[in-house]
Design an enzyme around this catalytic site. Structure first.
Site, PDB file in Angstrom:
ATOM      1  N   ASP A 280     -59.024   6.926  36.734  1.00 47.66           N
ATOM      2  CA  ASP A 280     -57.919   6.983  35.778  1.00 47.66           C
ATOM      3  C   ASP A 280     -57.199   5.637  35.721  1.00 47.66           C
ATOM      4  O   ASP A 280     -56.608   5.202  36.717  1.00 47.66           O
ATOM      5  CB  ASP A 280     -56.949   8.081  36.214  1.00 47.66           C
TER       6      ASP A 280
ATOM      7  N   SER B 187     -49.558  13.763  33.293  1.00 47.52           N
ATOM      8  CA  SER B 187     -49.320  12.355  33.013  1.00 47.52           C
ATOM      9  C   SER B 187     -47.817  12.088  33.104  1.00 47.52           C
ATOM     10  O   SER B 187     -47.204  12.359  34.134  1.00 47.52           O
ATOM     11  CB  SER B 187     -49.913  11.987  31.657  1.00 47.52           C
TER      12      SER B 187
ATOM     13  N   HIS C  27     -58.522   9.922  33.319  1.00 46.23           N
ATOM     14  CA  HIS C  27     -57.251  10.531  32.945  1.00 46.23           C
ATOM     15  C   HIS C  27     -57.425  11.874  32.243  1.00 46.23           C
ATOM     16  O   HIS C  27     -56.614  12.785  32.425  1.00 46.23           O
ATOM     17  CB  HIS C  27     -56.482   9.567  32.040  1.00 46.23           C
TER      18      HIS C  27
END
Length: 720
Positions: free
Chosen positions: A657, A571, A692
């Site tokens: 995501d 991320s 995600h």
């Protein structure tokens, strides 16, 4: 030796995918921005979030080609992946359960069945709650509230979100995501019958908060751009179209969340970004209540509140805040009747360098979790006298968390402790007698002896005189040296700290001779809020230079050697991985970038994307601020790829995501393939059924971890 492919007269490996180049250019702040792979972005991304089948077939074909190549390129690790998965699964107690959490006549808990991928939500009568050192293997009088395995059956993706029983214990609100896009649907189950009522509320974010009479609940609704539209109240038995918006989203740059207070009278709504917050009180005893503002938003001022019904003779709000220069936060109080900032008075003053992470408010106690010199501690205050004491711990590096529980009138605090060598322990602490009761110790079915491992905390000097903490783990029988493989993990954003906590998964690397390191770089808050402030906006490059300094320290002090290091981040930590890959590719044997935020500039230039407005306090506004544009342009991984040798790379993405949209890593990999001058392995895999957080099932997720670790073992040239 890095895994390479024979020369075919050009950079790259034979048979690797090559995305079509469709050059485009735009000019901003006098700079031409070229983008050869912008076509990989889904113009209909809002639809794809809700139905991944609506992705452009040409883009899907490219992602599938990359997936197929990843499988071929790592085919020689297939047996290793299977072994790693079996090891990791063998460390998981399959029929595990959490310690029951009492609330009135019941105690609520989560458990798993053998081979089960998803949680079972349960409760039992409170009188059955055993106070022994270990929870019972069998729960007496168990009532199954929700069966995650049954709900997930036949679905490519399923993840349970927040759940909450009603104050009268009759109803059970539950949220589920069936695409990975974090668009949750809320439903309500009648506990005694086991069936759901007809009410179905889509596009919910976060949690729900019940009114005291259980006739309605509050929730945050997301709009078409995956941003909060507002806080709504749904009254049971009425159509969703009739839901009342009690607070429209005040600003597209703010997140919205709802929560409840321990004393149960009030809930609250928080509107916030990464540096500013604003809170409204919700009276849960009034079925048609409208929120009441506590204190108006001021840029840079953060606060969160709890209600106490009788603090020094009257109802009050207890407030954690950074106002009045309290950079590392303090706790204040104010009468409920006069909640404005001008009435706030210090209860626990600010101490520079002592970062106040969170607090739990009980009838007679205020418990706060602090961190000083990188280590957390619990401080207990008796409200009537102000007397304080610490809950102490012996290890040099460890992780600590406190849990509020459901009950307000209690003397029991629950906390969880672990270290990189010590499995998690759940303790109940009697705040009055100071006695600890071990309620649960994490069980490792395949066995684990903490004495076989060593954990240390060292500090790497940064070029500007700062020192970067590094948490280290290795087997006691491994003598680190320049041939020792090492995985260095980093994040460094949003003030989030990476705790020195126990992980069963990383033992699969450590048991193969790896040193596992966590570089606590600027952008996190391991050394207080200043540590975060020094790694954001114009100072974001400190995050990357800190990680490089940590790597050089490990090499220079004999923990590992150049080229034997694999760097990992995900991320916002993927920004770190992409940046250090451009800056110092010579240091690393491999890079693992999971759902990596690597197209920073283009994302922050697109005001329609879900997180762009609320992320500006973290990264800057390159549209309106030329200096922010230049800063981001200077480090954004995608724009800074150049003709040079790169380490081996594994990138992982999720099609649905909403945080780091799939095209960021897709474009990054395509550009790396176009410009790099080496033939090292580059593998890119998109989970076409997830978002995600990757695969939802607890064992399916282990397969993704096994893939990443097999890659690390391969590129670090570990002899098995």
């Amino acid at each position: 030796m890095r895994p390479q492919f024979p020369s075919q007269g050009h950079a790259g490996a034979p048979g690797e995918p090559r995305a079509q180049q469709r050059p485009s250019v735009r000019t901003l702040h006098g700079v031409d921005l070229h983008d050869e792979f912008g076509w990989l972005k889904a113009t209909n991304w809002q639809e794809v979030m809700r139905d991944p089948e609506k992705l452009d077939p040409a883009v899907r074909a490219y992602l599938q080609e990359e997936n197929d190549y990843c499988e071929r390129a790592l085919a020689d690790t297939a047996a290793l992946q299977a072994t790693l998965f079996a090891e990791m699964k063998g460390r998981v107690k399959e029929d595990d359960s959490t310690v029951p959490d009492p609330d009135g006549p019941f105690a609520y808990y989560v458990r798993y069945r053998k081979e089960g991928q998803h949680p079972l939500l349960c409760r039992e009568p409170r009188h059955a709650l055993l106070l022994a050192a270990e929870p019972a293997e069998e729960h007496a009088g168990e009532q199954l509230l929700l069966d995650g395995d049954a709900l997930a059956q036949g679905k490519p993706f399923f993840r349970l979100g927040a759940t909450q029983h009603s104050p009268d214990h009759r109803l059970f609100a539950w949220l589920a995501d069936e695409a990975g896009s974090e668009l949750y649907t809320a439903r309500v189950r009648v506990i005694d019958s086991g069936g759901d009522i007809a009410d179905v509320v889509p596009d919910v974010s976060g949690a729900v908060v019940w009114t005291q009479d259980a006739s309605a609940f509050y929730y945050v609704r997301l709009d078409q751009n995956h941003r909060p539209a507002g806080v709504f109240r749904h009254r049971l038995g009425t159509p969703v179209s009739a839901d009342t918006c009690v607070l429209p989203a005040p600003d597209p740059g703010l997140f919205l969340s709802v929560g409840s207070h321990a004393a149960n009278r009030f809930g609250d709504i928080s509107a916030h970004d990464h540096e500013t917050s604003e809170v409204w009180l919700l009276d849960l005893a009034a079925p048609d209540a409208l929120p009441t503002l506590v204190a108006a938003r001021e840029t840079g001022v953060q606060y969160e509140i709890e209600h106490h019904p009788d603090f020094n003779g009257g109802p009050a709000l207890i407030i954690r805040t950074n106002t009045d220069g309290a950079e590392d936060f303090k706790i204040a109080r104010t009468p409920l009747a006069t909640p404005g900032r001008e009435h706030w008075r210090d209860l626990v003053p600010h101490q520079a360098g002592v970062y106040m992470l969170s607090f739990v408010l009980l009838r007679d106690w205020l418990v706060r979790l602090e961190r000083e010199d990188g280590l957390p501690r619990i401080v207990v205050r008796r409200l009537d006298s102000g007397e304080e004491h610490l809950i102490a711990f012996a290890e040099d590096a460890y992780s600590l968390s406190i849990e509020a529980g459901y009950e307000f009138a209690t003397d029991v605090l629950r906390f969880t402790y672990s270290s990189m060598t010590t499995p998690a322990e759940v303790w109940d602490y009697d705040l009055a007698t100071r006695e600890r009761t071990l309620r649960k110790r994490q069980e490792i079915p395949s066995g684990h002896d903490p004495a076989d491992y060593v954990t240390r905390r060292v500090f790497a000097p940064a070029a500007d005189g700062e020192s970067v903490p590094i948490s280290l783990l290795h087997r006691k029988d491994v003598i680190p040296g320049r041939d020792t493989p090492c995985l260095v993990y980093g994040y460094g954003a949003y003030g989030l700290s990476i705790p020195a906590a126990f992980s069963t998964n990383r033992l699969s690397l450590v048991d193969r001779g790896f040193v596992y390191a966590i570089a606590h770089v600027r952008g996190g808050s391991e050394k207080g809020w200043r540590w975060y402030r020094e790694g954001k906006l114009a100072k974001k490059p400190n995050t990357f230079s800190d990680f490089i300094a940590a790597t050089e320290y490990l090499i220079g002090n004999g923990w590992t050697g150049r080229g034997r290091i694999v760097a990992q981040g995900g991320s916002a930590g993927g920004t770190l991985i992409g940046a250090i890959g451009n800056m110092r590719p010579d240091l690393y044997g491999g890079l693992i970038a999971e759902v990596p935020f690597v197209d920073v500039l283009n994302t922050m230039l697109d005001e329609m994307l879900p997180l762009t407005p609320p992320e500006r306090p973290e990264w800057g506004d390159p549209i309106r601020d030329a200096a922010a544009f230049q800063t981001i342009l200077g480090y954004s991984p995608y724009e800074n790829i150049r003709a040079q040798d790169y380490p081996a790379i594994l990138a992982l993405a999720g099609l649905a995501d909403p945080r780091v949209l799939y095209w960021e890593p897709a474009k990054w990999i395509a550009q790396l393939r176009r410009l790099r001058t080496d033939r090292n392995l580059i593998a890119f895999r998109t989970n076409l059924d997830a978002g995600h957080a990757g695969a939802a099932g607890r064992f399916d997720r282990l397969k993704e971890v096994a893939l990443a670790y097999a890659f690390a073992i391969k590129v670090a040239d570990v002899t098995l």
